[in-house]
Design a protein around this motif. Structure first.
Motif, PDB file in Angstrom:
ATOM      1  N   ALA A 144      40.422  41.039  28.348  1.00  0.00           N
ATOM      2  CA  ALA A 144      39.412  42.401  28.382  1.00  0.00           C
ATOM      3  C   ALA A 144      40.504  42.673  29.380  1.00  0.00           C
ATOM      4  O   ALA A 144      41.213  42.420  30.046  1.00  0.00           O
ATOM      5  N   TYR A 145      39.641  44.127  29.510  1.00  0.00           N
ATOM      6  CA  TYR A 145      39.840  45.141  30.794  1.00  0.00           C
ATOM      7  C   TYR A 145      38.405  44.231  32.171  1.00  0.00           C
ATOM      8  O   TYR A 145      38.061  44.571  32.302  1.00  0.00           O
ATOM      9  N   LYS A 146      39.748  43.969  32.786  1.00  0.00           N
ATOM     10  CA  LYS A 146      39.098  43.792  34.501  1.00  0.00           C
ATOM     11  C   LYS A 146      39.218  44.781  34.983  1.00  0.00           C
ATOM     12  O   LYS A 146      39.145  45.874  36.193  1.00  0.00           O
ATOM     13  N   ALA A 147      37.129  45.127  34.467  1.00  0.00           N
ATOM     14  CA  ALA A 147      36.062  46.167  35.551  1.00  0.00           C
ATOM     15  C   ALA A 147      36.177  45.462  36.844  1.00  0.00           C
ATOM     16  O   ALA A 147      36.317  45.290  37.853  1.00  0.00           O
ATOM     17  N   PRO A 148      35.776  47.085  37.892  1.00  0.00           N
ATOM     18  CA  PRO A 148      35.952  46.730  39.088  1.00  0.00           C
ATOM     19  C   PRO A 148      34.551  46.334  39.501  1.00  0.00           C
ATOM     20  O   PRO A 148      33.793  45.826  38.359  1.00  0.00           O
TER      21      PRO A 148
END
Length: 286
Positions: A144-148
């Motif tokens: 998963a992309y670690k969102a801001p």
């Protein structure tokens, strides 16, 4: 969210849902103090009250797992301040990678929901006929992309990981995550536990070495099930009773419509959740 504790010699940097980060007031000291609180979150809310001793238990479990795993980690030398000695780790300052490295060995949760719709988990095709809680043919790396801060993490495919960190680092993240999961799952199995899935975070040090960071293989980052119950249980709820805050999630789902602030947790829910955290650490580390 409760205020972060004031710690002599350390400057508060940031508070997440459950952890507080501090920097040394000595400019020459680049270490980070990572303090695990008793806060508990669900559905993107920090709930009240917290779970007694949760921070200390998860810190103890992370430390134990770091000792079991033959892989560089973020731990730094030095004495943890006495005020938070039971619930904090001194960590090297790392360049954190924006990937949440999720490994799934069993199908459940959001993976099960996707499989029912499309026969895939995070876009990866799976055999037909799997049931909720079944073991996968082989563990899957589902990053998963670690969102801001304030945004939701986003499931991504391996090609997107390559775009974000480069082909060599992407392969290292995948292979390392799968290897650590395999090692941890075998250790858990020896203790009558199933490690259904987990997530890892990694950073690089000044030399470019990949290091395992943050918490590792705790009840907040992993699903553990009792192996005997998984074999004998007659319902998904029985088979997959996890050693984490699922009790909290289930209670909220039945007592809150997700509008406005969530209600306070009853004492009984808090105590049962604390007992599950304790039982896991006792079974693993005994």
């Amino acid at each position: 969210m409760s205020e972060a504790k004031s710690i002599p010699g350390w400057r508060h940097l940031y508070s997440g849902k459950v952890r507080d980060l501090y920097a040394s007031e000595d400019p020459a000291d680049t270490r980070i103090l990572v303090v695990a609180s008793d806060r508990v979150s669900a559905f993107d809310f920090v709930l009240s009250p917290g779970i007694p001793d949760k921070g200390a238990l998860l810190t103890r479990l992370s430390r134990w797992w770091f000792e079991q795993l033959d892989f560089p980690n973020h731990l730094a030398e030095g004495e943890v301040p006495e005020a938070v000695a039971d619930r904090a780790m001194l960590a090297q300052s790392l360049e954190m990678l924006p990937i949440e490295c999720v490994v799934r060995g069993y199908i459940t949760g959001s993976g099960w929901a996707e499989y029912q719709e499309s026969g895939t988990v995070c876009g990866i095709p799976l055999p037909v006929g799997l049931e909720n809680g079944d073991r996968l043919p082989e563990p899957l790396f589902t990053p998963a992309y670690k969102a801001p801060m304030g945004e939701h993490d986003e499931n991504i495919d391996f090609d997107r990981v390559v775009e974000l960190v480069g082909a060599e680092r992407a392969a290292e993240l995948r292979d390392t995550s799968l290897a650590i999961y395999a090692r941890a799952a075998a250790i858990a199995e020896e203790r009558g536990l199933i490690l259904a899935d987990t997530k890892f975070e990694f950073g690089t040090d000044a030399d470019g070495t990949l290091r395992l960071a943050d918490e590792v293989l705790t009840s907040d980052s992993s699903r553990y099930w009792d192996a005997a119950t998984w074999e004998s249980g007659s319902t998904p709820a029985e088979r997959m009773a996890s050693f984490d805050k699922q009790i909290v999630r289930d209670w909220l789902a039945s007592n809150w419509d997700k509008q406005g602030e969530p209600p306070a947790l009853p004492d009984e829910i808090v105590e049962r959740t604390a007992d599950r955290y304790r039982e896991l650490i006792e079974r693993l580390t005994a």
